[in-house]
Design an enzyme around this catalytic site. Structure first.
Site, PDB file in Angstrom:
ATOM      1  N   ASP A 125     -20.057   3.279  -7.993  1.00  0.00           N
ATOM      2  CA  ASP A 125     -20.211   4.675  -8.427  1.00  0.00           C
ATOM      3  C   ASP A 125     -21.406   5.402  -7.784  1.00  0.00           C
ATOM      4  OD1 ASP A 125     -21.862   3.124 -10.019  1.00  0.00           O
ATOM      5  OD2 ASP A 125     -21.395   4.120 -11.896  1.00  0.00           O
ATOM      6  N   LYS A 258     -29.268  -7.548  -8.893  1.00  0.00           N
ATOM      7  CA  LYS A 258     -28.142  -8.455  -9.078  1.00  0.00           C
ATOM      8  C   LYS A 258     -28.510  -9.804  -8.456  1.00  0.00           C
ATOM      9  CE  LYS A 258     -26.279  -4.338  -9.958  1.00  0.00           C
ATOM     10  NZ  LYS A 258     -25.882  -3.397  -8.938  1.00  0.00           N
TER      11      LYS A 258
HETATM   12  C1  LIG Z   1     -25.698  -2.013  -8.703  1.00  0.00           C
HETATM   13  C2  LIG Z   1     -25.009  -1.651  -7.499  1.00  0.00           C
HETATM   14  C3  LIG Z   1     -25.469  -0.613  -6.668  1.00  0.00           C
HETATM   15  C4  LIG Z   1     -26.649   0.252  -7.035  1.00  0.00           C
HETATM   16  O1  LIG Z   1     -27.812  -0.472  -7.210  1.00  0.00           O
HETATM   17  P1  LIG Z   1     -28.945  -0.067  -8.277  1.00  0.00           P
HETATM   18  O2  LIG Z   1     -29.980  -1.128  -8.071  1.00  0.00           O
HETATM   19  O3  LIG Z   1     -28.334  -0.090  -9.625  1.00  0.00           O
HETATM   20  O4  LIG Z   1     -29.444   1.277  -7.909  1.00  0.00           O
HETATM   21  C5  LIG Z   1     -24.770  -0.363  -5.523  1.00  0.00           C
HETATM   22  N1  LIG Z   1     -23.674  -1.068  -5.190  1.00  0.00           N
HETATM   23  C6  LIG Z   1     -23.202  -2.077  -5.959  1.00  0.00           C
HETATM   24  C7  LIG Z   1     -21.993  -2.835  -5.543  1.00  0.00           C
HETATM   25  C8  LIG Z   1     -23.839  -2.391  -7.142  1.00  0.00           C
HETATM   26  O5  LIG Z   1     -23.351  -3.362  -7.907  1.00  0.00           O
END
Ligand SMILES: *Cc1c(COP(=O)(O)O)cnc(C)c1O
Length: 458
Positions: A125, A258
């Site tokens: 998103d 992540k």
């Molecule tokens: C979380 C995420 C983002 C954005 O990263 P943030 O650290 O939340 O700003 C972009 N792409 C994917 C696939 C994600 O899972």
């Protein structure tokens, strides 16, 4: 007797969480305008809103935190992170940023222009937001199997080569700055992309002169699935597989929250010096000097350790088998979930779970709210609210699926928590016929509305 599986860690520090009553929760939810993002964490017992920045760091990471170098320029924590990223990805240049979306903002400021087309597998998103805010278009070329929750294809994050070639054929090369491969594909359910598919996308893109970038938030989980599911990959290490994946692209954006196993941070890594120079200017404007980019030195130090831990097989096995455990418990109860179970989350198909709720009353949001009321579990809607309105017509964009995501934080909850979650959802499932109405929007923002939207009971 075969020994059962056990986690490759023990717990050194604990954090208390608190139960509440159904009455409490109904009141809190009303005050939150029926948007779970508006709840306070103290109003939540088990928080599955996201796996982003919510995991537990290891003792090694906490140790590294104390050795962080907070120098504005030339920090040795930057050097440690740079060395780790080079070794894991093969990319020579590194720009830290405060989050993944900041990495998108910086990189897209260089690469994306008004009217551009960015093909890929279901864009995340914020990624889509950063493309559309530049009046460019994200084109979803994910394989059709991704949208059939019962299709057991092992790589439902794959790109459909015909759809991709169609994009390449119908626009001039200058309008397509890159193809973006998201590993794993968050928006289609944490589903992996196969090494074979990545290679094929690279070959096709080479023929049209289009470079590949990776949105790599869960690159380690993707490599784990390649090792476990792709023929010929079973004897390779996660680090070898990940490095090969990155070799087919020219750069990456990363959300370190992540697979970086830290609570905040992101980065861009790439090989092209000219793009690196241009992106450096935007980093300085938006994030900070190029050797910290919005991160504290100690956070870069912890990230360097986290990236190494996240690419170890034993860690990934415990992580992904816990997500699978929850998914299998739900399947045993007959609850419609996306299969195969994805890497970081279990996704419930709310169109099957709550067939009585019309699409314009947001069935996935309705289910997420019911699960909260039942047991204090916070989940998130991955459906029409998230999909936003069409930027031109301003009509709701109805996605193919209305999902509720149960995102599992890394190294945070035990399998007893997974059992609690599974039974709570079973209880909602048992009384699904009583749930007849969803929600209407009373207020929403222009873009990324799901974070702040306000709702009322329909
Ligand atoms: C979380 C995420 C983002 C954005 O990263 P943030 O650290 O939340 O700003 C972009 N792409 C994917 C696939 C994600 O899972």
């Amino acid at each position: 007797m075969k020994l059962p599986y056990a986690e490759p860690f023990r717990i050194k520090m604990v954090e208390e969480i608190h139960q509440s009553t159904r009455e409490n929760r109904e009141e809190w939810l009303k005050n939150a305008h029926y948007n779970l993002f508006n709840l306070k964490s103290s109003q939540v017992f088990i928080d599955l809103l996201t796996d982003s920045g919510t995991g537990a760091m290891s003792d090694q990471q906490w140790g590294a935190l104390m050795t962080g170098d907070e120098s504005y320029a030339g920090s040795r924590s930057f050097d440690a992170l740079h060395e780790t990223v080079k070794k894991l990805t093969g990319y020579q240049y590194l720009l830290p940023t405060h989050q993944g979306r900041a990495a998108e903002n910086v990189l897209f400021s260089v690469l994306v222009k008004d009217g551009d087309i960015i093909p890929g597998n279901s864009h995340f998103d914020t990624t889509k937001g950063h493309i559309e805010i530049r009046k460019a278009h994200a084109v979803d070329c994910t394989i059709d199997a991704a949208f059939d929750v019962d299709d057991l294809f092992p790589f439902k994050g794959n790109i459909n080569l015909d759809k991709l070639e169609e994009v390449y054929k119908s626009h001039p090369k200058e309008k397509i700055p890159f193809c973006l491969i998201t590993i794993t594909c968050n928006s289609s359910g944490g589903q992996p992309v196969s090494l074979e598919n990545i290679k094929a996308v690279k070959e096709l893109s080479d023929r049209y002169g289009i470079p590949i970038y990776f949105d790599s938030a869960r690159f380690a989980e993707n490599a784990y699935f390649i090792k476990m599911r792709e023929k010929g990959q079973e004897n390779r290490t996660i680090k070898e597989i990940a490095k090969e994946v990155f070799s087919y692209g020219v750069g990456m954006t990363m959300s370190s929250k992540k697979d970086g196993l830290v609570n905040i941070g992101g980065f861009i890594a790439l090989n092209d010096e000219k793009i690196f120079r241009a992106a450096s200017n935007f980093t300085i404007i938006y994030e900070g000097f190029i050797t910290y980019g919005g991160m504290a030195g100690r956070d870069m130090a912890a990230l360097a350790v986290g990236l190494n831990e996240a690419t170890e097989f034993a860690y990934l096995e415990s992580r992904i088998s816990q997500v699978e455990y929850l998914g299998n418990r739900l399947i045993e109860f007959g609850i419609p979930v996306q299969k195969p179970i994805g890497g970081h989350a279990v996704f419930i198909d709310s169109l099957k779970f709550l067939p009585n709720i019309p699409r314009d009353q947001y069935p996935a949001q309705t289910l997420a709210n019911e699960i909260y009321k039942e047991a204090g579990i916070r989940t998130v809607e991955i459906g029409t609210l998230l999909a936003d309105r069409d930027p031109e017509s301003r009509e709701n964009r109805y996605p193919k699926l209305e999902l509720v995501r149960l995102a599992i934080p890394r190294r945070t909850y035990t399998n007893n928590h997974m059992d609690y979650i599974a039974v709570a959802i079973k209880n909602v499932f048992d009384r699904k016929e009583e749930i007849q109405k969803g929600y209407n929007i009373t207020w929403e923002s222009e873009i990324l509305r799901h974070f702040t939207v306000q709702l009322e009971e329909a």
